[in-house]
Design a protein around this motif. Structure first.
Motif, mmCIF file in Angstrom:
data_model
loop_
_atom_site.group_PDB
_atom_site.id
_atom_site.type_symbol
_atom_site.label_atom_id
_atom_site.label_comp_id
_atom_site.label_asym_id
_atom_site.label_seq_id
_atom_site.Cartn_x
_atom_site.Cartn_y
_atom_site.Cartn_z
ATOM 1 N N GLU A 222 39.991 -40.826 51.176
ATOM 2 C CA GLU A 222 40.215 -39.375 51.129
ATOM 3 C C GLU A 222 41.610 -39.073 50.575
ATOM 4 N N ASP A 223 42.627 -39.781 51.091
ATOM 5 C CA ASP A 223 44.004 -39.568 50.626
ATOM 6 C C ASP A 223 44.181 -39.960 49.163
ATOM 7 N N GLU A 224 43.473 -41.009 48.740
ATOM 8 C CA GLU A 224 43.562 -41.457 47.342
ATOM 9 C C GLU A 224 42.919 -40.453 46.392
ATOM 10 N N LEU A 225 41.767 -39.926 46.771
ATOM 11 C CA LEU A 225 41.015 -39.050 45.880
ATOM 12 C C LEU A 225 41.416 -37.578 45.981
ATOM 13 N N PHE A 226 41.813 -37.142 47.160
ATOM 14 C CA PHE A 226 42.111 -35.730 47.392
ATOM 15 C C PHE A 226 43.477 -35.584 48.070
ATOM 16 N N PRO A 227 44.541 -36.058 47.452
ATOM 17 C CA PRO A 227 45.838 -36.111 48.135
ATOM 18 C C PRO A 227 46.365 -34.747 48.586
ATOM 19 N N GLU A 228 46.011 -33.682 47.889
ATOM 20 C CA GLU A 228 46.565 -32.370 48.231
ATOM 21 C C GLU A 228 45.753 -31.627 49.281
ATOM 22 N N ASP A 229 44.485 -31.973 49.436
ATOM 23 C CA ASP A 229 43.671 -31.257 50.425
ATOM 24 C C ASP A 229 42.764 -32.209 51.200
ATOM 25 N N ALA A 230 43.301 -33.369 51.550
ATOM 26 C CA ALA A 230 42.546 -34.378 52.298
ATOM 27 C C ALA A 230 42.209 -33.877 53.705
ATOM 28 N N TRP A 231 41.044 -34.280 54.176
ATOM 29 C CA TRP A 231 40.657 -33.995 55.551
ATOM 30 C C TRP A 231 41.508 -34.830 56.495
ATOM 31 N N SER A 232 41.648 -34.343 57.709
ATOM 32 C CA SER A 232 42.357 -35.086 58.754
ATOM 33 C C SER A 232 41.361 -35.943 59.540
ATOM 34 N N ALA A 233 41.914 -36.867 60.324
ATOM 35 C CA ALA A 233 41.065 -37.678 61.210
ATOM 36 C C ALA A 233 40.292 -36.776 62.165
ATOM 37 N N ARG B 86 25.039 -46.555 54.645
ATOM 38 C CA ARG B 86 24.726 -46.595 56.073
ATOM 39 C C ARG B 86 25.397 -45.412 56.764
ATOM 40 N N GLU B 87 24.945 -45.128 57.982
ATOM 41 C CA GLU B 87 25.517 -44.043 58.774
ATOM 42 C C GLU B 87 27.003 -44.286 59.020
ATOM 43 N N MET B 88 27.805 -43.226 58.881
ATOM 44 C CA MET B 88 29.230 -43.321 59.194
ATOM 45 C C MET B 88 29.396 -43.383 60.712
ATOM 46 N N ARG B 89 30.279 -44.256 61.147
ATOM 47 C CA ARG B 89 30.598 -44.377 62.572
ATOM 48 C C ARG B 89 32.091 -44.191 62.769
ATOM 49 N N TRP B 90 32.526 -44.079 64.008
ATOM 50 C CA TRP B 90 33.932 -43.779 64.295
ATOM 51 C C TRP B 90 34.876 -44.808 63.701
ATOM 52 N N TRP B 91 34.471 -46.069 63.662
ATOM 53 C CA TRP B 91 35.356 -47.115 63.134
ATOM 54 C C TRP B 91 35.512 -47.046 61.616
ATOM 55 N N ASP B 92 34.708 -46.206 60.971
ATOM 56 C CA ASP B 92 34.851 -45.999 59.522
ATOM 57 C C ASP B 92 35.927 -44.973 59.193
ATOM 58 N N ILE B 93 36.401 -44.239 60.180
ATOM 59 C CA ILE B 93 37.347 -43.150 59.898
ATOM 60 C C ILE B 93 38.615 -43.646 59.198
ATOM 61 N N PRO B 94 39.285 -44.725 59.627
ATOM 62 C CA PRO B 94 40.499 -45.149 58.905
ATOM 63 C C PRO B 94 40.270 -45.464 57.416
ATOM 64 N N PRO B 95 39.237 -46.255 57.041
ATOM 65 C CA PRO B 95 39.049 -46.468 55.600
ATOM 66 C C PRO B 95 38.575 -45.217 54.865
ATOM 67 N N VAL B 96 37.845 -44.336 55.533
ATOM 68 C CA VAL B 96 37.453 -43.063 54.924
ATOM 69 C C VAL B 96 38.701 -42.238 54.634
ATOM 70 N N LEU B 97 39.633 -42.186 55.589
ATOM 71 C CA LEU B 97 40.871 -41.433 55.391
ATOM 72 C C LEU B 97 41.692 -42.007 54.241
ATOM 73 N N ALA B 98 41.709 -43.332 54.096
ATOM 74 C CA ALA B 98 42.451 -43.951 52.994
ATOM 75 C C ALA B 98 41.865 -43.516 51.648
#
Length: 165
Positions: A22-33, A8-20
């Motif tokens: 992101e940090d798990e998969l790309f810890p050295e170059d993760a995107w910011s919020a 489904r389309e990403m929405r603003w409320w998806d950002i926190p779980p996306v960041l989690a």
């Protein structure tokens, strides 16, 4: 496999779980919020130039996401990620299929992406979709100074020698 996964389309409320993820998969170059907020700001409305989506299990767990930017007949896969427990399920292919569908809707003639030279799993996925290597970006991924392989796909139904775009 852990059950059905809905895209489904990403929405603003998806950002926190996306960041989690992101940090798990790309810890050295993760995107910011802020990077995700900026991308989502261009993903809706009649002048949208982005497509961002998430993959979610029936119990609400976010297990993947992907994003595409489009401008001037060129698409760029900005990001694509799949939770490790979903590797091998075809979820990466489903996410990429959605992005390429939207690249066509955005009237892209070509789609580009960068992938770490040491990420052969992702490279094989992109090759299955017809992406071809066209060059390198030296030291693209930081820290670690890891090179990126640049890959390109000519979108079917477009002619590279046309006068379009």
């Amino acid at each position: 496999m852990t059950g059905a996964v809905e895209l489904r389309e990403m929405r603003w409320w998806d950002i926190p779980p996306v960041l989690a993820l992101e940090d798990e998969l790309f810890p050295e170059d993760a995107w910011s919020a802020g990077m995700f907020w900026s991308e989502l700001a261009h993903a809706r409305g009649p002048r949208a130039t982005r497509r961002y989506l998430v993959a979610e299990t029936a119990d609400g767990r976010l297990v993947g996401y992907a994003g595409l930017a489009a401008a001037g007949g060129l698409g760029d896969v900005q990001t694509i990620a799949v939770a490790r427990d979903q590797w091998g399920t075809g979820l990466g292919a489903r996410l990429l299929t959605d992005l390429l569908h939207h690249a066509t809707a955005f009237e892209c003639e070509e789609v580009l992406l960068e992938v770490r030279v040491d990420n052969t799993r992702a490279q094989k996925l992109y090759e299955r979709f017809g992406f071809e290597p066209i060059g390198f970006r030296r030291g693209y991924y930081q820290p670690g100074n890891v090179d990126a392989l640049v890959m390109r796909l000519t979108v079917q139904g477009t002619e590279t020698d046309s006068d379009g775009c």
